[in-house]
Design an enzyme around this catalytic site. Structure first.
Site, PDB file in Angstrom:
ATOM      1  N   GLN A 390       4.080  -0.146   4.371  1.00  0.00           N
ATOM      2  CA  GLN A 390       4.661  -0.009   3.022  1.00  0.00           C
ATOM      3  C   GLN A 390       4.998   1.460   2.760  1.00  0.00           C
ATOM      4  OE1 GLN A 390       2.224  -3.771   1.129  1.00  0.00           O
ATOM      5  NE2 GLN A 390       2.102  -1.830   0.045  1.00  0.00           N
ATOM      6  N   HIS A 392       6.284   3.513  -0.252  1.00  0.00           N
ATOM      7  CA  HIS A 392       6.538   3.327  -1.684  1.00  0.00           C
ATOM      8  C   HIS A 392       5.765   4.356  -2.510  1.00  0.00           C
ATOM      9  CE1 HIS A 392       2.949   0.279  -1.995  1.00  0.00           C
ATOM     10  NE2 HIS A 392       2.700   1.233  -1.165  1.00  0.00           N
ATOM     11  N   HIS A 489      -7.830  -7.364   1.517  1.00  0.00           N
ATOM     12  CA  HIS A 489      -7.130  -8.504   2.116  1.00  0.00           C
ATOM     13  C   HIS A 489      -8.054  -9.288   3.042  1.00  0.00           C
ATOM     14  CE1 HIS A 489      -2.962  -6.392   1.536  1.00  0.00           C
ATOM     15  NE2 HIS A 489      -3.460  -6.875   0.414  1.00  0.00           N
ATOM     16  N   ASN A 532       0.505  -8.710   3.212  1.00  0.00           N
ATOM     17  CA  ASN A 532      -0.246  -9.036   1.984  1.00  0.00           C
ATOM     18  C   ASN A 532      -0.316 -10.566   1.870  1.00  0.00           C
ATOM     19  OD1 ASN A 532       2.027  -7.059   1.840  1.00  0.00           O
ATOM     20  ND2 ASN A 532       0.637  -6.092   0.424  1.00  0.00           N
TER      21      ASN A 532
END
Ligand code: G3F
Length: 555
Positions: A390, A392, A489, A532
């Site tokens: 990711q 971001h 997770h 995810n």
């Protein structure tokens, strides 16, 4: 005294529990949902980041997240505090061996702990503060393992994924035209990282976006739809949610032929422990989280060897970069393929330069208009590169922005690796020690294999190559592995499978040998995943709903 007679009781009110509720009420059933956590918003389970303040300053949200994460197992540390004022109370820990200090877990070893794993006790669960990343699991990497096919076939999964995406308002479009987003993507594409693309997010643009720079993050309320409004009366069926009501036990009764049934539940009203709460349902759904669900099954003495075992979690690498001078100096050229974004940036730069020359206070040296949303990109995990990346700007409990660096220049990199299911990797529950909620204390036993550790090295090297294209490291957020458990997770602990010896639920999420008990949540993912997990958990719940409908008398 309170008494409820319903078709379905759902324990846990996150997006997965909400999926069960929404679909079963839509089918005309009477549903009661309970959650041990408090209700934090006017509608049930809204994302707390939607409020004006956090939309304006996402960095403040980091402390909201921190405040809502309740650590699940803290390894014991009772070493003496040698600098403590000698006149303060003290004792010799060796003389009090059984004492549980400040909710620490004396059964937890540091070495195999998932020290950062945590639960959110709230109506809406962790979706009250989640990142909203909702990729699908990769068809071969994450949906096959060791020659085994995923318990739900590929055609059905495609259909379920579509419906799950609709329930969560999944979108890749909301950030796609932002200049900051396009710039980072362009830099990485030019550096031959062509697999960088839009991160699928559970988010919607807001109708007033042009004025507010705000987006609307999805959460349990999105999935519940009209049911999220406590005053809503459905046209058929019914829905009721009780916050701060904790299920401490499912009463399992033998039904002959080696089958069991849930015949009742023990529920405590945490705001009034004197109240007697009686709930009768036809079907019971437990969708707490991948630790609290097996904890409840353990407390209920469910006979299943796989409960809590085959635990997987993602090793996680992280860093924050501050965009390079050369990138910002060439921003207009880099954005040449995107005329709208380029024009906005160009006009902004010109205006700011003019202000600067005129010595108007507030001239901005950073070439991004304030309303350009943050980048939201990913590189999917694929065979040969088994990590989910990711790129971001996200608030989390780590990686805050120092006040003297403009937050528009910061890009976060989070790389999530994979572990595969092994019986020995597990969460166990104590028969002696209780957690804050009076339930059996969880203890983790988790280790990566030699191959998984080697993959972590390759993953870190990949993250650093991507980071090197973007900028320098932000002091304090240089590339690092985070405390195990931090991705939140955990999966596999109530795994779905076709063999009852190595799984807890069947492909319809029904607990093996218990006629009316269904589970939901990330604990069901059986093969280990880098992506995810929420979208896949919602998809699995949708499949389970179809089975539940066949059990319930039609209304
Ligand atoms: C995870 O739980 C989310 O799924 C990621 F998207 C997020 O970036 C991460 O937490 C933060 O550590």
């Amino acid at each position: 005294m309170s008494k409820y007679d319903v078709d379905v009781l759902i324990v846990g009110s996150g997006p997965v529990g909400a999926t069960f509720a929404r679909k079963l009420v839509d089918a005309g059933h009477h549903v009661l949902m309970i959650d041990a956590g408090a209700q934090l918003s006017g509608t049930y389970g809204e994302h707390l980041k939607n409020s004006f303040l956090y939309q304006k300053n996402v960095d403040l949200f980091a402390s909201v997240i921190r405040g809502h994460l309740h650590p699940l197992s803290i390894a014991k540390d009772d070493s003496p505090v040698v600098t403590l004022d000698p006149s303060s109370f003290s004792y010799d820990a060796e003389e009090w061996p059984g004492f549980v200090l400040n909710n620490q877990n004396p059964e937890q070893k540091k070495r195999d702990n998932l020290g950062a794993s945590a639960a959110t006790y709230a109506v809406g669960g962790m979706a009250t503060h989640w990142t909203c990343a909702v990729p699908e699991f990769h068809a071969t990497l994450e949906r096959t393992y060791n020659g085994e096919q995923y318990p739900i076939d590929a055609t059905t999964m495609d259909k379920l994924y579509k419906e799950a995406a609709g329930l969560l308002h999944r979108s890749e479009a909301v950030f796609a035209s932002s200049a900051r987003h396009l710039l980072v993507r362009e830099v990485l594409h030019r550096a031959k990282f062509t697999d960088v693309r839009e991160l699928p997010l559970a988010v919607r643009a807001r109708p007033d976006q042009a004025k507010s720079d705000a987006v609307h993050w999805s959460a349990a309320d999105t999935v519940l739809g009209p049911l999220a409004n406590p005053r809503h009366t459905p046209t058929q069926g019914s829905f009721r949610l009780l916050a701060e009501h904790q299920c401490t036990k499912l009463e399992l009764t033998d039904d002959g032929n080696g089958q069991q049934r849930v015949t009742g539940v023990k529920v405590r009203n945490l705001r009034d422990l004197n109240e007697k709460v009686t709930i009768n349902a036809e079907v019971y759904v437990v969708a707490c989280n991948p630790v609290l669900t097996p904890q409840l099954l353990f407390a209920s003495e469910l006979r299943n060897e796989a409960n809590g075992r085959y635990l997987t979690e993602q090793p996680m690498a992280f860093c924050q970069t501050v965009l390079k001078q050369s990138i910002l100096d060439n921003v207009e050229t880099l954005l040449e393929k995107y005329p709208d974004a380029r024009t906005r940036v160009k006009e902004y730069i010109e205006k700011q330069r003019q202000k600067q020359q005129e010595k108007t206070p507030g001239a901005d040296p950073v070439p991004f208009p304030k309303g350009e949303l943050e980048p939201n990109l990913w590189i999917p995990a694929v065979p040969g590169q088994p990590w989910h990346c990711q790129i971001h700007r996200d608030a989390f409990s780590y990686g805050e922005v120092p006040p003297n660096i403009d937050s528009r220049l910061i890009v976060d990199l989070r790389w999530f690796g994979m572990s595969r299911p092994r019986r020995s990797n597990r969460v166990t529950f104590s028969r002696d020690i209780k957690d804050t909620f009076g339930m059996p204390q969880p203890t983790f036993h988790f280790e990566l294999s030699k191959e998984e550790r080697a993959d972590c090295g390759r993953m870190m090297e990949h993250m650093m190559r991507v980071a090197a294209q973007l900028g320098g490291f932000m002091p304090g957020s240089e590339p690092q592995f985070l405390t195990p458990g931090l991705p939140l997770h955990i999966a596999g602990t109530t795994r779905m499978g076709k063999d009852e010896k190595t799984s807890v639920v069947d492909p319809n999420s029904q607990v093996w040998r218990v006629k009316n008990l269904f589970l939901g949540g990330n604990g069901l993912h059986p093969f280990g995943n880098a992506a995810n997990p929420t979208l896949t958990s919602v998809a699995m719940a949708l499949q389970a709903v179809e089975k539940i409908k066949t059990i319930l008398p039609s209304s």
